[in-house]
Design a protein around this motif. Sequence first.
Motif, mmCIF file in Angstrom:
data_model
loop_
_atom_site.group_PDB
_atom_site.id
_atom_site.type_symbol
_atom_site.label_atom_id
_atom_site.label_comp_id
_atom_site.label_asym_id
_atom_site.label_seq_id
_atom_site.Cartn_x
_atom_site.Cartn_y
_atom_site.Cartn_z
ATOM 1 N N ARG A 1 0.835 -1.209 0.000
ATOM 2 C CA ARG A 1 0.000 0.000 0.000
ATOM 3 C C ARG A 1 0.871 1.262 0.000
ATOM 4 N N PRO A 2 1.551 1.530 -1.088
ATOM 5 C CA PRO A 2 2.362 2.756 -1.145
ATOM 6 C C PRO A 2 1.483 3.999 -1.149
ATOM 7 N N ASN A 3 1.862 4.991 -0.329
ATOM 8 C CA ASN A 3 1.105 6.237 -0.271
ATOM 9 C C ASN A 3 2.067 7.393 0.009
ATOM 10 N N GLN A 4 1.491 8.582 0.211
ATOM 11 C CA GLN A 4 2.317 9.768 0.429
ATOM 12 C C GLN A 4 3.110 9.670 1.725
ATOM 13 N N GLN A 5 2.549 9.031 2.733
ATOM 14 C CA GLN A 5 3.261 8.875 3.996
ATOM 15 C C GLN A 5 4.506 8.007 3.818
ATOM 16 N N THR A 6 4.407 6.975 2.999
ATOM 17 C CA THR A 6 5.571 6.140 2.719
ATOM 18 C C THR A 6 6.675 6.952 2.055
ATOM 19 N N LEU A 7 6.303 7.810 1.125
ATOM 20 C CA LEU A 7 7.291 8.666 0.462
ATOM 21 C C LEU A 7 7.968 9.597 1.459
ATOM 22 N N MET B 1 14.325 2.096 -2.943
ATOM 23 C CA MET B 1 12.928 2.148 -2.523
ATOM 24 C C MET B 1 12.222 3.362 -3.108
ATOM 25 N N LEU B 2 12.944 4.463 -3.196
ATOM 26 C CA LEU B 2 12.349 5.647 -3.815
ATOM 27 C C LEU B 2 12.028 5.375 -5.285
ATOM 28 N N ASP B 3 12.925 4.689 -5.979
ATOM 29 C CA ASP B 3 12.656 4.326 -7.380
ATOM 30 C C ASP B 3 11.473 3.366 -7.476
ATOM 31 N N ILE B 4 11.413 2.409 -6.522
ATOM 32 C CA ILE B 4 10.292 1.464 -6.527
ATOM 33 C C ILE B 4 8.976 2.192 -6.279
ATOM 34 N N TYR B 5 9.006 3.171 -5.365
ATOM 35 C CA TYR B 5 7.783 3.930 -5.073
ATOM 36 C C TYR B 5 7.297 4.662 -6.325
#
Length: 357
Positions: free
Chosen positions: A202-208, A275-279
């Motif tokens: 569940r990628p979201n803005q908080q993960t970023l 991880m940033l690229d994956i996001y």
Amino acid sequence: MAYFSKHYHNPGTAPGTLVGKADGGRPVNIRVLDYTGEEVEEVSLANAADCRAYLARDSNTWVQVNGQADPDTLRNLGDLFDLHDLALEDVLNTGQRPKIELYDDQLFIIAAMPLYDGENLEIVQISLFVGRNYLICLCPLDEDPFEPVRKRMRMPNNRRFTTRDVDYLLYALLDLIIDSAFPVLEQFGYQLEEMETDLLERPNQQTLSRIHGLKRELLLLRRVLWPQRELLTTLMRTEDELINAGTQVYFRDCHDHSVQIIELLESFREMATSMLDIYLSSISQRTNETMRLLTIIATIFIPLTFVVGIYGMNFEHPDSPWAMPELGWYYGYPMVWFVMMGITACLLWFFRRRGWI
């Protein structure tokens, strides 16, 4: 976490000037641990001038100053132990780069101890003065982080400390400072695992935001831990009389720990970047999936709109051969629904066969 946390004098101030912070800092607590081959004595002092009584003894003295040292305390220590003015200025102006300075009969070392409470990363500057029979450690924390070393020194028959010079005590303190990065990196490792799971589920803005925060903290750690490894390299290879050849073996072990920490740190930084690229790829993939679904829905409704648009014109005339005969059919309305549902089924079958849905 502030981008710039260094305390400094106004430009143009004379070198060696000691000016305290406006808030006064934390209260100072001075403890002395004096030890010989037979006994260990530990006392708390009211001020720095009380250390004078231990200088005349034939023993090794560890002076631990906890809290934000004020200019008066530093001047008293400087006068008593003949500390260099520039070194005292570096103690007062926290946020210094880890380094080692060689003076006539004295070593001055600045080390960085990372502390992490799960939310905020703090880099604590530890300042060390090493003489022939004394070691002065200045730490801005209220609690003494070197209590494990004191506990080892209090143990009976602990020959490692009581029969060695002050350079072994220096190693023990530096070893604790260096190894304090391991639990910090361990917590970062747990965060990376959690963020990796969030990215897949569940990628979201908080993960970023968490990824960016972790990258910034890892960058800060790298900024202080790289020069700290250079500091240990200098101690390993120095030929100063204050560092015995037998103690350099322990400094090599401490340097090995520093290399391990740097390698873990670089691995974590690469993982955070990936991880940033994956996001970004995940968000792009989700956008493509959404656009594909909307395109399929729009494509299905295009022929249906065409059908209902034709039969919505209502051109009917009893004498014209060009009129719409379907408008008068008995089963005309259900026939149109049957045609539209057939078109929808054919389109869905075609999309599934092509693998689009």
